[in-house]
Write a protein that holds these residues in place. Structure first.
Motif, mmCIF file in Angstrom:
data_model
loop_
_atom_site.group_PDB
_atom_site.id
_atom_site.type_symbol
_atom_site.label_atom_id
_atom_site.label_comp_id
_atom_site.label_asym_id
_atom_site.label_seq_id
_atom_site.Cartn_x
_atom_site.Cartn_y
_atom_site.Cartn_z
ATOM 1 N N VAL A 124 66.263 74.722 2.063
ATOM 2 C CA VAL A 124 66.494 76.058 1.510
ATOM 3 C C VAL A 124 67.715 76.045 0.596
ATOM 4 N N ASN A 125 68.769 75.390 1.063
ATOM 5 C CA ASN A 125 69.997 75.301 0.268
ATOM 6 C C ASN A 125 69.736 74.603 -1.059
ATOM 7 N N ASP A 126 68.975 73.504 -1.015
ATOM 8 C CA ASP A 126 68.669 72.749 -2.232
ATOM 9 C C ASP A 126 67.824 73.583 -3.195
ATOM 10 N N ASP A 140 59.543 83.637 -11.921
ATOM 11 C CA ASP A 140 58.192 83.863 -11.427
ATOM 12 C C ASP A 140 58.013 83.087 -10.106
ATOM 13 N N THR A 141 58.194 83.730 -8.956
ATOM 14 C CA THR A 141 58.290 85.166 -8.788
ATOM 15 C C THR A 141 59.577 85.529 -8.020
ATOM 16 N N VAL A 142 60.037 86.788 -8.205
ATOM 17 C CA VAL A 142 61.168 87.257 -7.395
ATOM 18 C C VAL A 142 60.728 87.511 -5.957
ATOM 19 N N THR A 143 59.427 87.569 -5.724
ATOM 20 C CA THR A 143 58.917 87.679 -4.348
ATOM 21 C C THR A 143 59.344 86.463 -3.543
ATOM 22 N N ILE A 144 59.146 85.281 -4.112
ATOM 23 C CA ILE A 144 59.510 84.044 -3.417
ATOM 24 C C ILE A 144 61.027 83.885 -3.384
ATOM 25 N N LEU A 145 61.708 84.257 -4.477
ATOM 26 C CA LEU A 145 63.173 84.193 -4.484
ATOM 27 C C LEU A 145 63.749 85.037 -3.357
ATOM 28 N N TRP A 146 63.262 86.261 -3.189
ATOM 29 C CA TRP A 146 63.743 87.150 -2.134
ATOM 30 C C TRP A 146 63.475 86.555 -0.757
ATOM 31 N N HIS A 147 62.319 85.936 -0.578
ATOM 32 C CA HIS A 147 61.989 85.312 0.703
ATOM 33 C C HIS A 147 62.966 84.169 1.001
ATOM 34 N N LEU A 148 63.260 83.351 0.009
ATOM 35 C CA LEU A 148 64.198 82.238 0.220
ATOM 36 C C LEU A 148 65.591 82.746 0.582
ATOM 37 N N ILE A 149 66.024 83.811 -0.079
ATOM 38 C CA ILE A 149 67.345 84.376 0.221
ATOM 39 C C ILE A 149 67.389 84.883 1.659
ATOM 40 N N PHE A 196 67.583 81.935 3.941
ATOM 41 C CA PHE A 196 68.907 81.334 3.810
ATOM 42 C C PHE A 196 69.936 82.086 4.660
ATOM 43 N N VAL A 197 69.933 83.417 4.551
ATOM 44 C CA VAL A 197 70.890 84.224 5.311
ATOM 45 C C VAL A 197 70.575 84.154 6.806
ATOM 46 N N LEU A 232 73.308 89.401 -2.353
ATOM 47 C CA LEU A 232 73.085 88.180 -3.117
ATOM 48 C C LEU A 232 71.940 88.367 -4.102
ATOM 49 N N TYR A 233 70.834 88.931 -3.641
ATOM 50 C CA TYR A 233 69.663 89.151 -4.501
ATOM 51 C C TYR A 233 70.004 90.093 -5.655
#
Length: 262
Positions: free
Chosen positions: A95-97, A120-129, A132-133, A158-159
């Motif tokens: 996740v960190n990488d 593409d996509t912020v859906t996946i970005l939000w899930h990773l964040i 991570f938290v 963060l998002y």
């Protein structure tokens, strides 16, 4: 109280010396567009996003981008693929990488002088964040499992900071979001109905919020037989303005065959 400190309860905020150095003339602020768009599968989301001014920098979490090549011949479109494994494979280090790779690509693209950045996509970005938290809280508490209680505040901050970064950039930015099927009160899936899958404040972090869809639209044409202008219906991809920071009267506008120029 010492000079330069603002007392808030038991905390103190260092105010610094009075200065106007941080102010920028309104006319000198970047005039870039920041657009969010969402829609069901195969609704022309990514093609619209990469129709922005060249060069285009596509940060792609969503499958492979190679099928887009045939529709963008001759255009300067550059792709950074960040492929995310299944949740059960998302270790702390992975996740960190992934987020580190994203931030390097995102910051590098935003530092360019002209062009377009697409996430593409912020859906996946939000899930990773969120993952991570959550993993950080689990480490801190020494706990594992689904019942760990944690605070969304850090993830939201963060998002939102990431999506607000283009304020200081000259680049146009498109954030693409996936959609989930919509259900009625009985729990039945509504055919062709979707809801955006994203962090809840996303529409308020962009200048323009669009829903992508496919529907019949009316168009004018000139009859070969009579030479008169008539109308007919045809199937088309459309962008529907759901929120606009430019002009509230734009909301509800339906744009057939959308591209950046429209």
């Amino acid at each position: 109280m010492p000079k330069g400190l603002l007392k808030v309860g038991i905390q103190s905020i260092r105010t610094g010396e009075p200065t106007l150095e941080g102010f920028t003339p309104l006319a000198d602020l970047p005039s870039n567009m920041v657009v969010g768009l969402w829609g069901g599968p195969k609704r022309f989301k990514t093609p619209l996003a990469i129709s922005g001014p060249e060069p285009v920098y596509l940060i792609n979490f969503d499958r492979t981008a190679s099928p887009l090549a045939s529709h963008n011949e001759g255009r300067k479109v550059y792709v950074q693929d960040i492929l995310v494994p299944a949740d059960e494979e998302l270790t702390d280090s992975i996740v960190n990488d992934l987020l580190s790779t994203f931030m390097s690509a995102y910051k590098g693209a935003l530092e360019q002088k002209e062009g377009t950045v697409v996430v593409d996509t912020v859906t996946i970005l939000w899930h990773l964040i969120q993952v991570f938290v959550l993993k950080g809280v689990q480490r801190q508490n020494g706990k594992r499992g689904e019942n760990t209680q944690w605070d969304y505040a850090d993830a939201n901050m963060l998002y939102e900071n990431i999506l607000l970064a283009p304020k200081k950039s000259a680049m146009n930015v498109f954030y693409v979001a996936r959609a989930n099927a919509e259900y009625n009160e009985a729990g039945n899936k509504l055919k062709g109905k979707f809801v955006p899958q994203m962090q809840k404040n996303t529409p308020y972090l962009v200048n323009l919020w669009l829903r992508m869809d496919r529907m019949e639209v009316e168009e004018a044409y000139v009859s070969d037989k009579t030479g008169k202008t008539k109308t007919r219906m045809r199937d088309a991809f459309v962008a529907i303005v759901e929120g606009s920071g430019y002009d509230k009267t734009q909301e509800g506008l339906v744009i057939p065959d959308p591209d950046y120029s429209k």
